[in-house]
Design an enzyme around this catalytic site. Structure first.
Site, PDB file in Angstrom:
ATOM      1  N   ASP A 185      19.231  20.236 -43.777  1.00 55.58           N
ATOM      2  CA  ASP A 185      20.743  20.408 -43.418  1.00 55.58           C
ATOM      3  C   ASP A 185      21.537  20.005 -44.508  1.00 55.58           C
ATOM      4  O   ASP A 185      20.925  19.348 -45.418  1.00 55.58           O
ATOM      5  CB  ASP A 185      21.049  19.674 -42.165  1.00 55.58           C
TER       6      ASP A 185
ATOM      7  N   ASP B  30      25.470  18.612 -44.871  1.00 50.83           N
ATOM      8  CA  ASP B  30      26.525  17.592 -44.879  1.00 50.83           C
ATOM      9  C   ASP B  30      25.805  16.410 -44.046  1.00 50.83           C
ATOM     10  O   ASP B  30      25.321  16.446 -43.023  1.00 50.83           O
ATOM     11  CB  ASP B  30      27.772  17.967 -44.228  1.00 50.83           C
TER      12      ASP B  30
ATOM     13  N   ARG C 210      35.761  22.802 -34.844  1.00 49.36           N
ATOM     14  CA  ARG C 210      36.517  21.484 -34.936  1.00 49.36           C
ATOM     15  C   ARG C 210      37.926  21.503 -34.764  1.00 49.36           C
ATOM     16  O   ARG C 210      38.572  20.796 -33.842  1.00 49.36           O
ATOM     17  CB  ARG C 210      35.929  20.683 -36.154  1.00 49.36           C
TER      18      ARG C 210
ATOM     19  N   LYS D 272      41.326  24.124 -46.282  1.00 45.65           N
ATOM     20  CA  LYS D 272      40.416  22.963 -46.195  1.00 45.65           C
ATOM     21  C   LYS D 272      39.258  23.269 -46.960  1.00 45.65           C
ATOM     22  O   LYS D 272      38.921  22.320 -47.778  1.00 45.65           O
ATOM     23  CB  LYS D 272      39.897  22.643 -44.626  1.00 45.65           C
TER      24      LYS D 272
END
Length: 255
Positions: free
Chosen positions: A9, A11, A56, A85
Site C-alpha cells: 500500500d 499512503d 471521501r 487536490k
C-alpha cells in the site's frame, strides 16, 4: 508455497502522507474552489474510513454539507476538486517532500537483492504514486515495481479485494506467493479477502483499528539500531523486518 512478491500500500504505509500531505492538499483545493470547508486533523481521521479521494469528498458532502449546491453537475464538481487536490499534493511533495517510513527503503533493496518482485496496490491516483516514489526515492525507482495498481483502475476500492486481485493477475502469481503491507483495517480486509497474508505498520490515524486477519502488526518495519515494536504477532527473534522473516510468515519454511 515460495514467496515471490511483496505488494505495498502507499499512503500511510510507504510514508506518513495523510495528515500533512493529502489533508493539506484537500484544504488548499477547498480554498481555491472557495467552498469554505476545512478538514482539521480530527475530522480527516474520521474521513479516512472512506477509501479514495473522490469517494471521501462525496461522503463529506452527504454527511456534513447536505445543503451544498455545486456550481456544476456533482460528479464533475467532485472530479475537478479532486484534480486540484492532486495538483496541490504533488506541489507539496516537490516543495518539502515526505520521508519514507522506517525500514521501507531498506526492505525494498533487500527484496530486490533476493529476487523478490515488487508491486503497489493503492487507492491513490497514479500521479500521486509517481510523485511520492520519485521524491522519496528517485524516479528510477518506479521501474522497481512490476505492477503499480492505483486509483480507478478497478471499480471497487478497498476494503474490496479488487485492487489486489488485479495485482495478482498482472503479476501472474497466486495469492500464497505474495505478501502485502498495509496500514489500515480497510487495507487488511482487501488483502485478506484476496487470500494474501498481511503485515501491518500502524500510524497515528490507524493505531486503534481492528486488524483481524493480519499476520503481524508493528509500529514500523524497523532498522538496524531502531527495532520495531510488535503490537500483534511474533517477530521470531528478529529486531526488524527482514526478508527471512517474511519467508517464514508466508509459510515458505513449512514446505
Amino acid at each position: 508455497m515460495k514467496l515471490k512478491a511483496l505488494i505495498f500500500d502507499l499512503d500511510g504505509t510507504f510514508a506518513e502522507t495523510e495528515r500533512d500531505g493529502h489533508r493539506v492538499a484537500f484544504n488548499r483545493a477547498f480554498g481555491e474552489a472557495r467552498v469554505g470547508w476545512h478538514w482539521d486533523v480530527a475530522l480527516y481521521g474520521q474521513l479516512l474510513a472512506v477509501t479514495g479521494g473522490k469517494e471521501r469528498i462525496r461522503y463529506y458532502l452527504e454527511h456534513y454539507q447536505q445543503d451544498f449546491c455545486p456550481p456544476v453537475a456533482l460528479d464533475e464538481f467532485i472530479a475537478k476538486l479532486h484534480q486540484a487536490k492532486t495538483r496541490y499534493y504533488i506541489e507539496l511533495l516537490k516543495e518539502q517532500g515526505i520521508p519514507l517510513r522506517p525500514g521501507v527503503l531498506r526492505l525494498l533493496h533487500a527484496a530486490r537483492e533476493q529476487g523478490l518482485r515488487l508491486a503497489i496496490a493503492t487507492t491513490t491516483t497514479p500521479e500521486n504514486v509517481t510523485a511520492l516514489v520519485s521524491t522519496g526515492i528517485g524516479r528510477h525507482a518506479l521501474d522497481w515495481f512490476d505492477c503499480i495498481a492505483a486509483g480507478d483502475i478497478v471499480k471497487a476500492k478497498k476494503p474490496a479485494p479488487d485492487i489486489y486481485d488485479y495485482c495478482l493477475e498482472q503479476l501472474q502469481l497466486e495469492a500464497g506467493q505474495c505478501l502485502a503491507f498495509e496500514d489500515s483495517a480497510n487495507g487488511v480486509r482487501a488483502a485478506v479477502d484476496a487470500g494474501i497474508r498481511v503485515v501491518v505498520t500502524v500510524n497515528d490515524y490507524t493505531r486503534d483499528e481492528d486488524f483481524a486477519g493480519a499476520d503481524l502488526v508493528l509500529n514500523h518495519l524497523g532498522e538496524p539500531g531502531q527495532p520495531c515494536q510488535v503490537l500483534s504477532g511474533k517477530l521470531d527473534g528478529f529486531e526488524y523486518v527482514k526478508v527471512d522473516l517474511l519467508r517464514r510468515l508466508s509459510g515458505e519454511d513449512e514446505e
